[in-house]
Design a protein around this motif. Structure first.
Motif, PDB file in Angstrom:
ATOM      1  N   ASP A  18      13.805  -5.257   1.882  1.00 44.04           N
ATOM      2  CA  ASP A  18      14.014  -3.808   1.859  1.00 44.04           C
ATOM      3  C   ASP A  18      13.091  -3.087   2.845  1.00 44.04           C
ATOM      4  N   GLU A  19      11.822  -3.497   2.867  1.00 44.18           N
ATOM      5  CA  GLU A  19      10.869  -2.850   3.773  1.00 44.18           C
ATOM      6  C   GLU A  19      11.224  -3.112   5.229  1.00 44.18           C
ATOM      7  N   LEU A  20      11.591  -4.348   5.543  1.00 45.89           N
ATOM      8  CA  LEU A  20      11.982  -4.682   6.907  1.00 45.89           C
ATOM      9  C   LEU A  20      13.215  -3.886   7.317  1.00 45.89           C
ATOM     10  N   TYR A  21      14.177  -3.792   6.411  1.00 48.93           N
ATOM     11  CA  TYR A  21      15.405  -3.056   6.702  1.00 48.93           C
ATOM     12  C   TYR A  21      15.111  -1.573   6.939  1.00 48.93           C
ATOM     13  N   ARG A  22      14.329  -0.949   6.068  1.00 48.95           N
ATOM     14  CA  ARG A  22      14.011   0.480   6.232  1.00 48.95           C
ATOM     15  C   ARG A  22      13.288   0.730   7.552  1.00 48.95           C
ATOM     16  N   TYR A  23      12.373  -0.158   7.897  1.00 50.06           N
ATOM     17  CA  TYR A  23      11.636  -0.019   9.145  1.00 50.06           C
ATOM     18  C   TYR A  23      12.597  -0.144  10.336  1.00 50.06           C
ATOM     19  N   ALA A  24      13.442  -1.153  10.322  1.00 46.30           N
ATOM     20  CA  ALA A  24      14.407  -1.359  11.409  1.00 46.30           C
ATOM     21  C   ALA A  24      15.354  -0.175  11.507  1.00 46.30           C
ATOM     22  N   LEU A  25      15.813   0.339  10.379  1.00 42.59           N
ATOM     23  CA  LEU A  25      16.730   1.477  10.375  1.00 42.59           C
ATOM     24  C   LEU A  25      16.052   2.715  10.952  1.00 42.59           C
ATOM     25  N   SER A  26      14.780   2.917  10.639  1.00 40.32           N
ATOM     26  CA  SER A  26      14.075   4.084  11.171  1.00 40.32           C
ATOM     27  C   SER A  26      13.943   4.013  12.685  1.00 40.32           C
ATOM     28  N   LEU A  27      13.866   2.814  13.228  1.00 40.75           N
ATOM     29  CA  LEU A  27      13.747   2.659  14.675  1.00 40.75           C
ATOM     30  C   LEU A  27      15.092   2.635  15.378  1.00 40.75           C
ATOM     31  N   LEU A  28      16.078   1.998  14.746  1.00 45.39           N
ATOM     32  CA  LEU A  28      17.366   1.787  15.408  1.00 45.39           C
ATOM     33  C   LEU A  28      18.402   2.849  15.072  1.00 45.39           C
ATOM     34  N   GLY A  29      18.291   3.445  13.876  1.00 41.69           N
ATOM     35  CA  GLY A  29      19.172   4.533  13.505  1.00 41.69           C
ATOM     36  C   GLY A  29      20.579   4.154  13.073  1.00 41.69           C
ATOM     37  N   LYS A  30      20.916   2.899  13.138  1.00 44.58           N
ATOM     38  CA  LYS A  30      22.269   2.473  12.781  1.00 44.58           C
ATOM     39  C   LYS A  30      22.162   1.300  11.814  1.00 44.58           C
ATOM     40  N   GLU A  31      22.854   1.408  10.677  1.00 43.03           N
ATOM     41  CA  GLU A  31      22.730   0.395   9.620  1.00 43.03           C
ATOM     42  C   GLU A  31      23.059  -1.004  10.111  1.00 43.03           C
ATOM     43  N   THR A  60       2.929  -9.230   7.533  1.00 46.68           N
ATOM     44  CA  THR A  60       2.547  -8.773   8.873  1.00 46.68           C
ATOM     45  C   THR A  60       3.222  -9.625   9.940  1.00 46.68           C
ATOM     46  N   TRP A  61       3.269 -10.923   9.710  1.00 52.34           N
ATOM     47  CA  TRP A  61       3.904 -11.857  10.638  1.00 52.34           C
ATOM     48  C   TRP A  61       5.394 -11.519  10.789  1.00 52.34           C
ATOM     49  N   LEU A  62       6.082 -11.276   9.675  1.00 52.76           N
ATOM     50  CA  LEU A  62       7.505 -10.935   9.713  1.00 52.76           C
ATOM     51  C   LEU A  62       7.743  -9.592  10.412  1.00 52.76           C
ATOM     52  N   PHE A  63       6.887  -8.609  10.144  1.00 47.84           N
ATOM     53  CA  PHE A  63       7.028  -7.320  10.807  1.00 47.84           C
ATOM     54  C   PHE A  63       6.797  -7.451  12.308  1.00 47.84           C
ATOM     55  N   GLY A  64       5.882  -8.309  12.708  1.00 50.85           N
ATOM     56  CA  GLY A  64       5.656  -8.565  14.130  1.00 50.85           C
ATOM     57  C   GLY A  64       6.893  -9.144  14.793  1.00 50.85           C
ATOM     58  N   ILE A  65       7.536 -10.073  14.124  1.00 56.55           N
ATOM     59  CA  ILE A  65       8.781 -10.650  14.653  1.00 56.55           C
ATOM     60  C   ILE A  65       9.849  -9.569  14.743  1.00 56.55           C
ATOM     61  N   LEU A  66       9.963  -8.737  13.700  1.00 56.71           N
ATOM     62  CA  LEU A  66      10.961  -7.662  13.694  1.00 56.71           C
ATOM     63  C   LEU A  66      10.734  -6.702  14.854  1.00 56.71           C
ATOM     64  N   LYS A  67       9.494  -6.353  15.136  1.00 56.37           N
ATOM     65  CA  LYS A  67       9.210  -5.437  16.250  1.00 56.37           C
ATOM     66  C   LYS A  67       9.741  -6.020  17.559  1.00 56.37           C
ATOM     67  N   HIS A  68       9.577  -7.311  17.750  1.00 61.35           N
ATOM     68  CA  HIS A  68      10.095  -7.962  18.958  1.00 61.35           C
ATOM     69  C   HIS A  68      11.625  -7.917  18.984  1.00 61.35           C
ATOM     70  N   LYS A  69      12.249  -8.077  17.841  1.00 61.88           N
ATOM     71  CA  LYS A  69      13.718  -8.018  17.775  1.00 61.88           C
ATOM     72  C   LYS A  69      14.216  -6.616  18.106  1.00 61.88           C
ATOM     73  N   VAL A  70      13.496  -5.600  17.665  1.00 63.92           N
ATOM     74  CA  VAL A  70      13.870  -4.219  17.972  1.00 63.92           C
ATOM     75  C   VAL A  70      13.732  -3.968  19.476  1.00 63.92           C
TER      76      VAL A  70
END
Length: 190
Positions: A18-31, A60-70
């Motif tokens: 849920d946290e990863l999804y909310r963070y990604a959505l806030s950056l990408l804007g599209k579900e 933290t490790w997962l969020f770091g990977i997500l930032k790279h994916k964004v």
């Protein structure tokens, strides 16, 4: 001691999804883009879980990977950036007089500082920002909200400084048009 043995991919979705999804959505804007980014994050983490050193928390490790994916997402998007302006309308020579001034100057915005204190204004502003292309709105947010230097924006998005300037110009024009129509006019259109 390596913490790779404590990494348990079966728990990631419940613990961090849920946290990863909310963070990604806030950056990408599209579900759908946010869902894809989180899925790519988990897939990448599963492939590289044996290299997880444990120097940071699993989260933290997962969020770091997500930032790279964004960042990867925005790089892909920037390759296909449309050259049109806000709402599909291009800004061209007919919008300016021979002396370089606007053919149709901005509307009287009254006291813009008062708008900044109005919660309804920020709702309209968010809607206007969402109407810009992702590449244009991302540059605007990085530069104006997060105050990231242009050089870093260009590096992160894989664009030239000239392209960054063009995107900022389009963002400003698009936001101006949208705010004039939907906030500063007598009857907002939202």
């Amino acid at each position: 001691m390596s913490s790779s043995c404590s990494v348990d991919p079966e728990l990631w979705l419940d613990r961090y999804g849920d946290e990863l999804y909310r963070y990604a959505l806030s950056l990408l804007g599209k579900e759908s883009d946010a869902e894809d980014a989180v899925q790519e994050t988990f897939a990448s983490a599963i492939r590289s879980r044996n290299s997880f050193s444990g120097n940071s928390s699993e989260k933290t490790w997962l969020f770091g990977i997500l930032k790279h994916k964004v960042v990867d997402h925005f790089r892909r998007e920037s390759r296909y950036l449309f050259v049109e302006g806000f709402d599909g309308e291009e800004v061209g020579p007919s919008d300016f007089l021979e002396n370089g001034k606007w053919a149709h100057p901005p509307a009287d915005w009254g006291d813009p500082d008062r708008c900044l204190e109005n919660k309804d204004f920020w709702k309209v502003f968010d809607e206007c920002l969402k109407r810009l292309s992702q590449g244009v709105s991302r540059v605007f947010l990085l530069k104006m909200v997060e105050e990231v230097p242009v050089e870093e924006i260009c590096r992160e998005l894989g664009i030239s400084p000239e392209n960054c300037g063009v995107r900022m110009h389009r963002a400003r024009l698009g936001l101006r048009k949208c705010l004039e129509t939907r906030w500063f006019s007598k009857e907002p259109e939202f």
